[in-house]
Design an enzyme around this catalytic site. Structure first.
Site, PDB file in Angstrom:
ATOM      1  N   CYS A   1       0.819  -1.240  -0.042  1.00  8.44           N
ATOM      2  CA  CYS A   1      -0.003   0.092   0.100  1.00  8.44           C
ATOM      3  C   CYS A   1       0.953   1.232   0.031  1.00  8.44           C
ATOM      4  CB  CYS A   1      -0.926   0.182   1.317  1.00  8.44           C
ATOM      5  SG  CYS A   1      -1.679  -1.419   1.367  1.00  8.44           S
TER       6      CYS A   1
ATOM      7  N   CYS B   1     -23.021  38.389   7.050  1.00 11.10           N
ATOM      8  CA  CYS B   1     -21.777  38.263   6.819  1.00 11.10           C
ATOM      9  C   CYS B   1     -21.176  36.704   7.301  1.00 11.10           C
ATOM     10  CB  CYS B   1     -20.752  38.789   7.807  1.00 11.10           C
ATOM     11  SG  CYS B   1     -21.031  40.776   7.664  1.00 11.10           S
TER      12      CYS B   1
ATOM     13  N   ASP C   1      33.423  21.352  19.926  1.00  8.00           N
ATOM     14  CA  ASP C   1      33.555  22.734  20.141  1.00  8.00           C
ATOM     15  C   ASP C   1      34.037  22.922  21.584  1.00  8.00           C
ATOM     16  OD1 ASP C   1      33.891  25.778  19.907  1.00  8.00           O
ATOM     17  OD2 ASP C   1      32.128  25.795  20.860  1.00  8.00           O
TER      18      ASP C   1
ATOM     19  N   ASP D   1      27.599  24.749  19.728  1.00  6.27           N
ATOM     20  CA  ASP D   1      26.487  25.540  20.350  1.00  6.27           C
ATOM     21  C   ASP D   1      26.152  26.937  19.830  1.00  6.27           C
ATOM     22  OD1 ASP D   1      28.703  26.624  21.852  1.00  6.27           O
ATOM     23  OD2 ASP D   1      27.419  27.162  23.477  1.00  6.27           O
TER      24      ASP D   1
ATOM     25  N   ASP E   1      29.926  27.835  15.182  1.00  9.06           N
ATOM     26  CA  ASP E   1      29.588  26.246  14.835  1.00  9.06           C
ATOM     27  C   ASP E   1      28.846  26.142  13.711  1.00  9.06           C
ATOM     28  OD1 ASP E   1      31.490  25.586  16.945  1.00  9.06           O
ATOM     29  OD2 ASP E   1      29.885  26.113  18.226  1.00  9.06           O
TER      30      ASP E   1
END
Length: 811
Positions: free
Chosen positions: A6, A73, A490, A689, A693
């Site tokens: 399927c 409306c 880092d 972070d 980086d």
């Protein structure tokens, strides 16, 4: 959709739509993700799926409408919405100024229709609405399967006892012959089996035969053909026995009814297990508050969370769940943020602190200004990340797709060949053998297990990752992370806390440590330098009273000085002390140790006497050493890439056991280093972070962003570590290995099951050992195969991090 065939059929249909560049369909989540090269209407995609023989569930969309003034409306807007293709019904409420639309139309088309009618419209976002709606639909599906299973079971039991009991137990056969007789027994079985097939079993024929007539057979087609063949043969044997060859008049009502019942049992167990695979998302949605107390017109009113606006002032009582992201403007409290960070210790919040929606306020009362609402909150973004990863298709799935494309047609051809071989070459009664074995081949084959093998493991694995604070933004990272040979990190904010802190202080004889620290902090409080702030923060954390100062002055390049309580205080590097005529040799051993650790010593003089030596540095996070050790235990090398000076970097690397250090590099230098490490070691994961980086995160095979870092880093990364702890890296890699291992186990079972049992069902064991596989046993085996795969995937819910530590996060 019921099986992998399927999935392939829907994917091929969607990809054939002009303008569609890519389509991915997930059997476990029952969702399709479509990407476009040219504009394509949502309605066209829905009609394409429906023309393929499947359905797209109706969705309830809520819009806020502005500009309505009267009932006319309302009628105008309702007519505009009803005119959009795919809309089943539209209801507009003048009082609430909202429209509720049911159908398959896209929100964009609905908004456009309202605007064309002369009004303003906006989609009311509720991150949990779609999930709640899907959950309710699946609950109804499970309830329907359970009802059908019970009905089928009650009707099938007498058929099974009458037919199989007569074959297996002579006493039962004798009882039937003496009471109702064979022909009456067959009439009774016919009536019950007809009810089973055309009431609880009708789903197989409604889907299976149309798919077969479109030359696109699926799992339902195999069940429909197999059971209908057994049923039709039995009907002929019951009412027109003269049409059959002598010796072949027999009935297989019990085979048809038991097959339907067993497959319904398998579908029900499968549906229950599928529900458990998405529990992570359900728990995330449950973390969202439903209402909020907001200050409006000088009063505090309770409103629906969807009505909270940006910059609204929200009040929080003790123990309440925070409804939106915000900034505290009043009050003080502690907030349980374990659902974000995985850390069990509540975090202190005061004026100016930021809070995240879904976290829990503890004992204090707070007022906060909403900074993010609706889909913009951190929790909503987490839900979207997890949903995206759960619905993704891994590279390993490509092989499965190629196989399942041909699986059902090949099985049906194998069943037809089995029937012909037994009919021509089989012993008498050949027609009976041909029918039984042909039906067994149809029923034993299970593309369901192959279709569920990968997506269910992904769903459970990514959900478990969310509980551990590891968010896979891209499902592909699950597979790629498993192959990582080196992790590059880092330094600042990743290995370390990311801000300077007082790490060492030693005082000379005759001086009190707290007194020296308090006086030094008093002087440094006048400076904005990060080192100065670290000293002041250290004094405040220790609860020291900071005295007032006078005559503050800065000697550029050397240090600072001031008068504190009548004493002259000077703080600076060794060159400043030498300039003042002070001998620093007294602290030479301490200074040498600090230098070896990559720290720069500072000195304090009080009234012309050397009082203390101290060091301010960016401290290593407490979780970092264990995380590095866990990566080494996984056989992964660790490299540090930093812009800091080499001496500091090498000192930290030596302390942590990092394998390779690359220091004093700019952001573009980080990218070059990532390329070099990839060429040298192989697959690389980068952890960072900061904004600087982002290029390296994008260049790595897998980028992991510390969740406490910048938005740019997080958006560039493939995986987000919400806790800010490096321990998330080995957790993510180990989870990746466990998930891919689980997928391989599932695929092995699914392929091995079919490879082994289809020939057995065809009767290859009969010439040597006289063994044939009953269609009833085939149906039981097929039902259990999918349940086995789902059960194996669900084992990932109990996955424990490699450190063996308990996960404290609630999600």
């Amino acid at each position: 959709m019921t099986c992998a065939s399927c999935v392939g059929r829907v994917e091929r249909a969607l990809q054939a739509v002009p303008g569609v560049s890519q389509a991915h369909v997930n059997l476990a989540t029952e969702k399709a993700e479509v990407r476009f090269s040219n504009p394509v209407t949502y309605d066209l995609l829905v009609r394409t799926v429906e023309n393929t023989g499947y359905g797209v569930p109706l969705a309830n969309t809520e819009l806020s409408i502005e500009g309505m003034t009267c009932a006319s409306c309302v009628g105008r807007v309702e007519r505009a919405l009803a005119g959009v293709k795919g809309v089943r019904s539209a209801h507009v409420n003048l009082a609430t100024e909202r429209a509720t639309v049911e159908g398959t139309a896209s929100p964009e088309d609905l908004v456009k229709a309202v605007e064309n009618a002369g009004y303003d419209a906006a989609l009311i976002g509720d991150t949990g609405a779609a999930e709640a709606e899907a959950s309710a639909r699946k609950d109804a599906e499970r309830a329907g399967l359970k009802r059908d299973l019970l009905v089928a079971g009650i009707l099938t039991l007498p058929v099974f006892l009458l037919e199989m009991g007569s074959h297996l137990i002579p006493a039962v056969n004798h009882l039937v012959m003496q009471t109702v007789g064979t022909q009456t027994s067959w009439y009774f079985q016919f009536a019950l089996t007809t009810l089973v097939l055309f009431f609880p079993g009708l789903r197989f024929y409604q889907k299976g035969f149309p798919a077969l007539f479109r030359l696109a057979p699926d799992m339902n087609s195999m069940v429909a053909v197999g059971t209908m063949a057994a049923y039709a043969y039995s009907v002929v044997a019951t009412f027109l026995p003269s049409l059959l060859p002598a010796g072949t008049v027999n009935v297989y009502y019990e085979a048809a009814s038991v097959i339907v019942t067993l497959i319904l049992l398998g579908r029900y167990l499968e549906a229950k297990a599928k529900g458990k695979t998405s529990e992570a998302i359900k728990r995330l949605v449950q973390l969202q508050a439903r209402t909020a107390r907001v200050r409006r017109s000088g009063q505090t009113v309770e409103i629906a969370i969807s009505d909270v606006a940006h910059d609204d002032i929200v009040e929080l009582r003790p123990g309440e769940r925070i409804p939106v992201d915000g900034e505290v403007i009043e009050g003080e409290s502690y907030v349980d943020e374990s659902m974000i960070t995985g850390e069990p210790i509540p975090v202190r919040k005061t004026t100016g602190s930021t809070v995240v929606g879904g976290t829990v306020n503890q004992k204090g009362a707070l007022a906060l200004r909403a900074t993010a609402v609706g889909g913009a909150t951190v929790l909503s973004q987490i839900i979207r990340m997890v949903e995206s990863a759960q619905g993704s298709k891994l590279p390993i799935q490509a092989m499965v797709d190629r196989v399942t494309m041909w699986f059902v047609p090949v099985v049906m051809a194998a069943a037809a060949l089995t029937f012909l071989v037994w009919l021509v070459l089989g012993p008498e009664p050949a027609l009976t053998f041909a029918l039984v074995n042909g039906v067994a081949v149809l029923i034993i084959a299970c593309p369901c297990a192959m279709g569920l093998a990968t997506p269910t493991s992904i769903m459970v694995g990514t959900g478990r990752g969310a509980e551990m604070g590891v968010l896979f933004r891209k499902g592909e990272a699950l597979q790629l992370l498993r192959d990582a040979k080196v992790v590059a990190v880092d330094k600042t904010g990743t290995l370390t806390e990311g801000h300077p802190a007082l790490t060492d202080i030693a005082v000379a004889k005759g001086f009190d440590r707290d007194d020296v620290l308090a006086r030094m902090a008093a002087v440094e409080a006048k400076s904005e330098h990060p080192v100065a702030r670290a000293i002041v923060d250290a004094a405040r954390k220790e609860g020291l009273a900071i005295p007032s100062v006078s005559d503050f002055a800065s000697d550029t390049g050397y240090g600072v000085r001031a008068t504190v309580n009548g004493d002259r205080i000077e703080v600076g590097a060794d060159r400043y002390m030498i300039k003042l005529g002070l001998d620093v040799d007294e602290f030479s051993d301490t200074a040498a140790r600090l230098g070896n650790e990559g720290k720069t010593p500072l000195y304090v003089a009080i009234d012309g006497r050397l009082a203390a030596i101290l060091a301010v540095a960016d401290p290593i996070k407490p979780s970092t050493p264990a995380a590095i050790a866990a990566l080494h235990d996984l056989g992964i090398k660790v490299a540090m890439i930093t812009g800091d000076n080499r001496r500091t970097a090498e000192a930290i690397a030596a302390k942590l056991g990092i394998d390779e250090v690359v220091a004093e590099v700019l952001p573009e230098g980080k990218v070059e280093t990532v390329r070099r490490l990839k060429a040298e070691y192989g697959s690389l994961a980068y952890v960072g972070d900061g904004i600087n980086d982002a290029p390296a995160l994008a260049e790595a095979d897998v980028g992991l962003a510390i969740g406490t870092g910048t938005d740019i880093a997080i958006e560039t990364a493939d995986v987000v570590l919400m806790s800010g702890s490096l321990q998330g890296v080995p957790n993510a890699i180990a989870l990746s290995k466990a998930t891919i291992g689980n997928i391989r186990q599932n695929l092995f079972w699914a392929f091995a099951y079919n490879a082994a049992l289809i020939p057995v069902a065809a009767g290859v064991l009969y010439p040597a050992w006289g063994i044939l596989l009953s269609p009833v046993l085939a149906a039981g085996a097929m039902a259990l195969s999918s349940v086995f795969v789902l059960g194996n995937a669900l084992r990932l819910r109990r996955y424990a991090p490699p450190t063996g530590q308990r996960v404290t996060g609630k999600i």
